[in-house]
Design a protein around this motif. Structure first.
Motif, PDB file in Angstrom:
ATOM      1  N   LEU A  99      37.684  45.652  43.545  1.00 13.39           N
ATOM      2  CA  LEU A  99      37.729  44.848  44.738  1.00 13.39           C
ATOM      3  C   LEU A  99      36.670  43.588  44.392  1.00 13.39           C
ATOM      4  O   LEU A  99      35.525  44.009  44.221  1.00 13.39           O
ATOM      5  N   PRO A 100      36.978  42.513  44.579  1.00 17.02           N
ATOM      6  CA  PRO A 100      36.410  41.215  44.454  1.00 17.02           C
ATOM      7  C   PRO A 100      35.420  40.991  45.526  1.00 17.02           C
ATOM      8  O   PRO A 100      34.917  39.968  46.015  1.00 17.02           O
ATOM      9  N   VAL A 101      34.589  42.059  45.834  1.00 20.42           N
ATOM     10  CA  VAL A 101      33.536  41.967  46.984  1.00 20.42           C
ATOM     11  C   VAL A 101      32.503  43.027  46.706  1.00 20.42           C
ATOM     12  O   VAL A 101      32.808  44.150  46.319  1.00 20.42           O
ATOM     13  N   VAL A 102      31.258  42.783  46.988  1.00 26.03           N
ATOM     14  CA  VAL A 102      30.044  43.717  46.961  1.00 26.03           C
ATOM     15  C   VAL A 102      29.449  43.734  48.286  1.00 26.03           C
ATOM     16  O   VAL A 102      29.240  43.055  49.119  1.00 26.03           O
ATOM     17  N   ASP A 103      29.193  45.203  48.569  1.00 27.39           N
ATOM     18  CA  ASP A 103      28.532  45.537  49.911  1.00 27.39           C
ATOM     19  C   ASP A 103      26.990  44.793  49.881  1.00 27.39           C
ATOM     20  O   ASP A 103      26.277  45.098  48.859  1.00 27.39           O
ATOM     21  N   PRO A 104      26.704  43.957  50.991  1.00 28.40           N
ATOM     22  CA  PRO A 104      25.576  43.059  50.990  1.00 28.40           C
ATOM     23  C   PRO A 104      24.407  44.212  51.323  1.00 28.40           C
ATOM     24  O   PRO A 104      23.158  43.732  50.980  1.00 28.40           O
ATOM     25  N   VAL A 105      24.718  45.389  51.589  1.00 29.58           N
ATOM     26  CA  VAL A 105      23.513  46.398  51.868  1.00 29.58           C
ATOM     27  C   VAL A 105      23.164  47.265  50.651  1.00 29.58           C
ATOM     28  O   VAL A 105      22.022  47.046  50.231  1.00 29.58           O
ATOM     29  N   SER A 106      24.289  47.916  50.405  1.00 22.76           N
ATOM     30  CA  SER A 106      24.091  48.920  49.263  1.00 22.76           C
ATOM     31  C   SER A 106      24.183  48.106  47.969  1.00 22.76           C
ATOM     32  O   SER A 106      23.900  48.830  46.790  1.00 22.76           O
ATOM     33  N   GLN A 107      24.726  46.962  47.826  1.00 27.08           N
ATOM     34  CA  GLN A 107      25.048  46.351  46.635  1.00 27.08           C
ATOM     35  C   GLN A 107      25.894  47.174  45.537  1.00 27.08           C
ATOM     36  O   GLN A 107      25.532  47.342  44.432  1.00 27.08           O
ATOM     37  N   THR A 108      26.812  47.574  46.224  1.00 31.07           N
ATOM     38  CA  THR A 108      27.985  48.455  45.406  1.00 31.07           C
ATOM     39  C   THR A 108      29.280  47.851  45.322  1.00 31.07           C
ATOM     40  O   THR A 108      29.429  47.103  46.416  1.00 31.07           O
ATOM     41  N   GLN A 109      30.165  47.964  44.395  1.00 33.72           N
ATOM     42  CA  GLN A 109      31.141  47.341  44.093  1.00 33.72           C
ATOM     43  C   GLN A 109      32.171  48.542  44.090  1.00 33.72           C
ATOM     44  O   GLN A 109      32.391  49.397  43.467  1.00 33.72           O
ATOM     45  N   SER A 110      33.627  48.290  44.810  1.00 34.44           N
ATOM     46  CA  SER A 110      34.444  49.292  44.705  1.00 34.44           C
ATOM     47  C   SER A 110      35.355  49.158  43.784  1.00 34.44           C
ATOM     48  O   SER A 110      36.133  48.199  43.397  1.00 34.44           O
ATOM     49  N   TYR A 111      35.621  50.347  43.001  1.00 35.81           N
ATOM     50  CA  TYR A 111      36.452  50.590  41.825  1.00 35.81           C
ATOM     51  C   TYR A 111      37.471  51.416  42.020  1.00 35.81           C
ATOM     52  O   TYR A 111      37.071  52.591  42.644  1.00 35.81           O
ATOM     53  N   MET A 112      38.665  51.381  41.803  1.00 31.83           N
ATOM     54  CA  MET A 112      39.552  52.472  41.662  1.00 31.83           C
ATOM     55  C   MET A 112      39.934  53.227  40.512  1.00 31.83           C
ATOM     56  O   MET A 112      40.007  52.802  39.421  1.00 31.83           O
ATOM     57  N   ILE A 113      39.789  54.469  40.726  1.00 35.43           N
ATOM     58  CA  ILE A 113      40.002  55.310  39.767  1.00 35.43           C
ATOM     59  C   ILE A 113      41.479  56.079  39.791  1.00 35.43           C
ATOM     60  O   ILE A 113      41.834  56.742  40.915  1.00 35.43           O
ATOM     61  N   ARG A 114      42.440  55.725  38.988  1.00 36.76           N
ATOM     62  CA  ARG A 114      43.676  56.292  38.993  1.00 36.76           C
ATOM     63  C   ARG A 114      43.916  57.369  38.197  1.00 36.76           C
ATOM     64  O   ARG A 114      43.293  57.683  36.976  1.00 36.76           O
ATOM     65  N   LEU A 115      44.350  58.655  38.587  1.00 37.61           N
ATOM     66  CA  LEU A 115      44.407  59.797  38.070  1.00 37.61           C
ATOM     67  C   LEU A 115      45.325  60.049  36.870  1.00 37.61           C
ATOM     68  O   LEU A 115      46.508  59.164  36.877  1.00 37.61           O
ATOM     69  N   THR A 116      45.057  60.939  35.877  1.00 34.88           N
ATOM     70  CA  THR A 116      45.928  60.594  34.730  1.00 34.88           C
ATOM     71  C   THR A 116      47.297  61.465  34.792  1.00 34.88           C
ATOM     72  O   THR A 116      48.318  61.510  34.064  1.00 34.88           O
ATOM     73  N   LYS A 117      47.155  62.337  35.975  1.00 30.51           N
ATOM     74  CA  LYS A 117      48.423  63.190  36.300  1.00 30.51           C
ATOM     75  C   LYS A 117      48.500  63.192  37.825  1.00 30.51           C
ATOM     76  O   LYS A 117      47.315  63.520  38.352  1.00 30.51           O
ATOM     77  N   ASN A 118      49.700  63.520  38.400  1.00 27.44           N
ATOM     78  CA  ASN A 118      49.826  63.412  39.828  1.00 27.44           C
ATOM     79  C   ASN A 118      49.055  64.766  40.195  1.00 27.44           C
ATOM     80  O   ASN A 118      49.488  65.932  39.638  1.00 27.44           O
ATOM     81  N   THR A 119      48.324  64.799  41.292  1.00 32.00           N
ATOM     82  CA  THR A 119      47.633  65.914  41.837  1.00 32.00           C
ATOM     83  C   THR A 119      47.735  66.074  43.256  1.00 32.00           C
ATOM     84  O   THR A 119      47.825  64.808  43.943  1.00 32.00           O
ATOM     85  N   SER A 120      47.996  67.179  43.964  1.00 26.42           N
ATOM     86  CA  SER A 120      48.062  67.267  45.397  1.00 26.42           C
ATOM     87  C   SER A 120      46.622  67.408  45.874  1.00 26.42           C
ATOM     88  O   SER A 120      45.940  68.409  45.966  1.00 26.42           O
ATOM     89  N   VAL A 121      46.309  66.308  46.611  1.00 30.02           N
ATOM     90  CA  VAL A 121      44.796  65.999  46.929  1.00 30.02           C
ATOM     91  C   VAL A 121      44.806  65.315  48.269  1.00 30.02           C
ATOM     92  O   VAL A 121      45.699  64.402  48.499  1.00 30.02           O
ATOM     93  N   PRO A 122      44.237  65.640  49.277  1.00 26.71           N
ATOM     94  CA  PRO A 122      44.124  65.138  50.644  1.00 26.71           C
ATOM     95  C   PRO A 122      43.460  63.805  50.731  1.00 26.71           C
ATOM     96  O   PRO A 122      42.642  63.768  50.037  1.00 26.71           O
ATOM     97  N   GLU A 123      43.817  63.173  51.569  1.00 26.71           N
ATOM     98  CA  GLU A 123      43.129  61.864  51.712  1.00 26.71           C
ATOM     99  C   GLU A 123      41.599  62.026  52.120  1.00 26.71           C
ATOM    100  O   GLU A 123      41.444  63.072  53.060  1.00 26.71           O
ATOM    101  N   ASN A 124      40.925  61.261  51.832  1.00 27.37           N
ATOM    102  CA  ASN A 124      39.520  61.224  52.342  1.00 27.37           C
ATOM    103  C   ASN A 124      38.637  62.426  51.925  1.00 27.37           C
ATOM    104  O   ASN A 124      37.703  62.755  52.243  1.00 27.37           O
ATOM    105  N   LEU A 125      39.059  62.796  50.536  1.00 30.06           N
ATOM    106  CA  LEU A 125      38.282  63.929  49.874  1.00 30.06           C
ATOM    107  C   LEU A 125      37.258  63.262  49.080  1.00 30.06           C
ATOM    108  O   LEU A 125      37.559  62.401  48.465  1.00 30.06           O
TER     109      LEU A 125
END
Length: 305
Positions: free
Chosen positions: A187-213
């Motif tokens: 994502l083209p934005v950096v958190d102003p406090v933690s100075q972190t940038q959000s990256y997406m990790i796409r799984l190599t195979k579909n897995t049954s995982v709940p959201e917010n884990l």
């Protein structure tokens, strides 16, 4: 009379010699165990957190005014694409079907609308039950698209230069299950406090995982293919960790250990890289019993590890 003084002097001399011998302290010897260096690949790992997110939620809306005749899904259920989820009987059919059919039985007017699942996923919202009246355009349910599951990694911006070392990302779930994925777009934005940038990790195979884990990500900061290392217990340091040293056997009879200052590098899997001085596989390094020894100490080897 002259014999007595001579006898007294001899007695005093013997007693003095004996006292001198008894007052000499015995040299202390410390029992130790030893280890040797290992050469191999070492990775400097930084542990980060990543959170599971469904990027796409498909909202199922009613195409007509009517009544829910069937609801073939429940909240949290995993459903497949094409499955019939809802059957809606239109308001007109509910009010006029019997009248029309009585006039002309060949007309067979039912006013039924089937709604099928548009994708694989989970029912994450369910707003109505069977028998409820719904209006045209109202949301009946929401499906979290299984194919849109990603883990969002909050990467400190200072670690961005090491992205090339992390083509495959290892994620460890709270139940110790491991998943593997690839770093995708950021994502083209950096958190102003933690100075972190959000990256997406796409799984190599579909897995049954709940959201917010929340999963732990082993992010490789540095990697060396032929690093020389010792067990962490063999490397000593001062209180402020400004100096590091090891105790190495110094003589052929294996009874003396000497202090050797070292420069350390990567620390991984309970081992520490030794950058300098150069150590040989024949060197015997104290593993236990080394704490608190002087620069040169008498030791006795109990076990070689």
């Amino acid at each position: 009379n002259k014999i007595i003084p001579i006898f007294v002097l001899m007695t005093l001399a013997i007693f003095s010699c004996k006292t001198s011998q008894e007052s000499k302290p015995a040299e202390s010897v410390t029992p130790v165990t030893i280890t040797q260096i290992q050469t191999g690949s070492m990775d400097e790992i930084v542990e980060l957190n990543a959170t599971s997110v469904f990027q796409t939620k498909t909202y199922i809306k009613s195409p007509v005014n009517g009544y829910l005749q069937e609801v073939n899904a429940h909240l949290g259920e995993r459903i497949g694409k094409g499955r019939r989820l809802f059957v809606i009987r239109s308001k007109e059919a509910e009010n006029l079907a019997n009248t029309i059919n009585n006039i002309d039985t060949a007309f067979n007017f039912k006013g039924i609308t089937n709604i099928n699942a548009p994708c694989d996923g989970y029912i994450t919202e369910l707003a109505y039950r069977s028998g409820d009246y719904i209006q045209d355009g109202e949301i009946i349910a929401a499906i979290s698209d299984l194919n849109s599951l990603v883990f969002m990694l909050e990467l400190p911006y200072s670690l961005k230069p090491f992205l090339s070392n992390n083509k495959i990302i290892t994620l460890t779930l709270p139940d110790e299950k491991k998943l593997y994925g690839n770093l995708s777009s950021a994502l083209p934005v950096v958190d102003p406090v933690s100075q972190t940038q959000s990256y997406m990790i796409r799984l190599t195979k579909n897995t049954s995982v709940p959201e917010n884990l929340i999963a732990k990500v082993s992010f490789i900061k540095n990697s060396k293919p032929n690093a020389i290392s010792l067990p962490k217990e063999a490397v000593l340091t001062n209180e402020i960790q400004s100096e590091y040293w090891i105790m190495k056997m110094a003589d052929k009879d294996q009874s003396t250990a000497v202090k050797v200052p070292v420069v350390t590098g990567i620390e991984s899997n309970n081992r520490i890289e030794i950058v300098s001085p150069h150590l040989s596989v024949t060197d015997k390094i104290l593993l236990t019993g080394n704490y608190g020894l002087s620069d040169t100490a008498k030791v006795i080897i109990e076990t070689s590890l």
